[in-house]
Design a protein around this motif. Structure first.
Motif, PDB file in Angstrom:
ATOM      1  N   PRO A 188      27.276  63.775 -14.937  1.00 38.44           N
ATOM      2  CA  PRO A 188      26.005  63.107 -15.261  1.00 38.44           C
ATOM      3  C   PRO A 188      25.809  61.776 -14.548  1.00 38.44           C
ATOM      4  O   PRO A 188      24.674  61.395 -14.241  1.00 38.44           O
ATOM      5  N   PHE A 189      26.888  61.072 -14.261  1.00 40.35           N
ATOM      6  CA  PHE A 189      26.769  59.776 -13.591  1.00 40.35           C
ATOM      7  C   PHE A 189      26.324  59.921 -12.141  1.00 40.35           C
ATOM      8  O   PHE A 189      25.768  58.994 -11.559  1.00 40.35           O
ATOM      9  N   ALA A 227      24.528  62.732 -10.845  1.00 32.58           N
ATOM     10  CA  ALA A 227      23.489  63.745 -10.665  1.00 32.58           C
ATOM     11  C   ALA A 227      22.488  63.274  -9.610  1.00 32.58           C
ATOM     12  O   ALA A 227      22.125  62.082  -9.584  1.00 32.58           O
ATOM     13  N   ARG A 255      19.307  63.426  -9.300  1.00 29.50           N
ATOM     14  CA  ARG A 255      18.114  62.744  -9.815  1.00 29.50           C
ATOM     15  C   ARG A 255      18.444  61.296 -10.181  1.00 29.50           C
ATOM     16  O   ARG A 255      17.675  60.370  -9.888  1.00 29.50           O
ATOM     17  N   ARG A 256      19.587  61.089 -10.826  1.00 34.06           N
ATOM     18  CA  ARG A 256      19.978  59.734 -11.199  1.00 34.06           C
ATOM     19  C   ARG A 256      20.231  58.880  -9.966  1.00 34.06           C
ATOM     20  O   ARG A 256      19.886  57.692  -9.936  1.00 34.06           O
ATOM     21  N   MET A 257      20.827  59.470  -8.915  1.00 32.64           N
ATOM     22  CA  MET A 257      21.099  58.718  -7.699  1.00 32.64           C
ATOM     23  C   MET A 257      19.808  58.293  -6.999  1.00 32.64           C
ATOM     24  O   MET A 257      19.707  57.196  -6.459  1.00 32.64           O
ATOM     25  N   ARG A 258      18.801  59.175  -7.034  1.00 32.52           N
ATOM     26  CA  ARG A 258      17.517  58.824  -6.403  1.00 32.52           C
ATOM     27  C   ARG A 258      16.852  57.651  -7.134  1.00 32.52           C
ATOM     28  O   ARG A 258      16.157  56.843  -6.519  1.00 32.52           O
ATOM     29  N   LEU A 259      17.098  57.556  -8.444  1.00 32.58           N
ATOM     30  CA  LEU A 259      16.529  56.451  -9.205  1.00 32.58           C
ATOM     31  C   LEU A 259      17.167  55.114  -8.812  1.00 32.58           C
ATOM     32  O   LEU A 259      16.597  54.051  -9.057  1.00 32.58           O
ATOM     33  N   LEU A 260      18.358  55.170  -8.195  1.00 33.58           N
ATOM     34  CA  LEU A 260      19.039  53.958  -7.762  1.00 33.58           C
ATOM     35  C   LEU A 260      18.528  53.443  -6.418  1.00 33.58           C
ATOM     36  O   LEU A 260      18.928  52.370  -5.978  1.00 33.58           O
ATOM     37  N   MET A 290      27.374  49.976 -10.776  1.00 36.82           N
ATOM     38  CA  MET A 290      27.464  51.171 -11.616  1.00 36.82           C
ATOM     39  C   MET A 290      28.542  51.034 -12.678  1.00 36.82           C
ATOM     40  O   MET A 290      28.350  51.419 -13.830  1.00 36.82           O
TER      41      MET A 290
END
Length: 406
Positions: free
Chosen positions: A105-106, A108, A110-115, A154
């Motif tokens: 989950p850390f 994923a 989608r989460r990386m694109r949000l960064l 992170m």
């Protein structure tokens, strides 16, 4: 060392991954081995091990988990013992899968694109300081600070600890080029102990003052209904640090060196941002920093070579990504290469969990660097091998009067 009897003399090469060989020479050597000896060769250096350079053989060896494992303690080029397993890098089977599920989950996509906005903010801050100076040492001034800042953010570790952590990790994974095997065992062991103690300190501080961050979330995770044991938690944080502080910075600095030598490539990147994803993939192919290490679980044949149970095997993805059987004109940098099935992130169940983050950081690095820094020239560079291949130094310069800050 005493070479095993099953190793044919005509497959032996003199290759020291912890020596003073540079990246261009290593690529040339691997290409020569493939042409003259085949896809699998042997070196007596660092305790003796097989080196796999053929793409087909690398894929088979990394995907078929019945042949090779990561958990054997003798896998490292320079073995440091005794120590706890590095999690999940040196785990296999269901145990490896369990820890990957905790980490997934850390990282994923989608989460990386949000960064991405956070990565851009850091990149722009660095470049705003560098651009008016007319020159920089890319590794220390841009590539490492960018990648490391994102990792430290992170896990919520102090940014002021960045440089000492980078130095420890560099010595932990690569030793020191040119030192003896005995000296490198000591150097790597000391660096690993320093990183280990640092990670223990981060765990202790959160027990004293609980907070919400990635490190705390991992501390609160469970395996089979119980908290992750401290030794496993430390091993997990060490692996994350090695990936976050070294590998992406390696590809960034290799790419800038290449672009500095080819003004047409710089212009190509500047002209159209939509080209950058393909550029990232080609830079990952030609600048792959890591070749996975394994140990044979049983007697097997790979590339026509007999490998015995217990043999150490270095799957040199850097060479596999330049195998002419899969990559036409493999030594030519093609920023529009398609398809591009490179091996920069490994293959199989141990494929790099940080691939999505690496792609985001690299894309932003290439985009922002070329948006702010005008056409630049190479002043000098130095590369190194090790467990992570990369640049020790890349110095570039540009005309200050052409700088236009946003």
């Amino acid at each position: 060392m005493t070479r095993p009897e099953h190793v044919p003399a005509d497959l032996v090469v003199d290759f020291d991954v912890l020596g003073d060989l540079g990246i261009p020479q290593a690529h040339a050597e691997a290409s020569r081995w493939r042409r003259e000896k085949g896809p699998v060769v042997w070196t007596d250096r660092n305790g003796g091990y097989w080196i796999v350079v053929g793409a087909e053989e690398i894929r088979r060896g990394l995907v078929d988990v019945s042949l090779f494992d990561s958990a054997s303690r003798g896998v490292k080029m320079v073995t440091i013992e005794p120590r706890e397993a590095l999690v999940p890098l040196e785990l296999d089977g269901e145990e490896h899968t369990t820890y990957r599920r905790i980490l997934n989950p850390f990282f994923a996509p989608r989460r990386m694109r949000l960064l991405e906005d956070d990565v851009r903010k850091v990149a722009r801050q660095l470049l705003a300081e560098l651009a008016p100076t007319g020159s920089c040492e890319v590794v220390a001034d841009f590539a490492r600070p960018l990648a490391s800042s994102m990792f430290l953010s992170m896990v919520d570790w102090p940014l002021e600890d960045r440089v000492k952590l980078e130095n420890w990790v560099k010595r932990q994974v690569n030793g020191v080029a040119g030192e003896s095997e005995e000296a490198n065992r000591r150097i790597q062991a000391e660096a690993l102990e320093a990183v280990t103690e640092y990670c223990r300190g981060q765990i202790t501080s959160r027990r004293e003052r609980p907070r919400e961050d990635m490190t705390s979330t991992l501390m609160n995770a469970t395996v089979d209904g119980a908290p992750i044991p401290d030794e496993r938690l430390v091993g997990l944080l060490i692996v994350l640090a090695a990936g976050g502080l070294d590998t992406t910075a390696s590809v960034t600095s290799q790419a800038v060196e290449l672009f500095a030598l080819h003004p047409d490539m710089q212009a190509y990147v500047r002209e159209d941002g939509s080209r950058i994803p393909a550029v990232v993939e080609e830079m990952l192919r030609v600048g792959a920093p890591v070749g996975p290490l394994r140990a044979a679980l049983r007697d097997t044949e790979l590339g026509g070579v007999e490998i015995k149970a217990g043999d150490r095997v270095h799957f040199l993805g850097q060479a596999g990504s330049r195998d002419p059987a899969e990559f036409p004109d493999p030594d030519r940098v093609d920023l529009q290469r398609e398809p591009n099935r490179h091996m920069a992130f490994g293959l199989g169940p141990h494929r790099c969990i940080g691939a999505a983050l690496a792609r985001v950081v690299l894309a932003v690095a290439f985009d922002e660097f070329h948006a702010v820094i005008p056409p630049y020239r190479l002043v000098g560079s130095e590369s190194r091998l090790g467990a992570v291949w990369g640049m020790s130094s890349v110095v570039v310069e540009w005309d200050v009067d052409e700088v236009v800050l946003p």
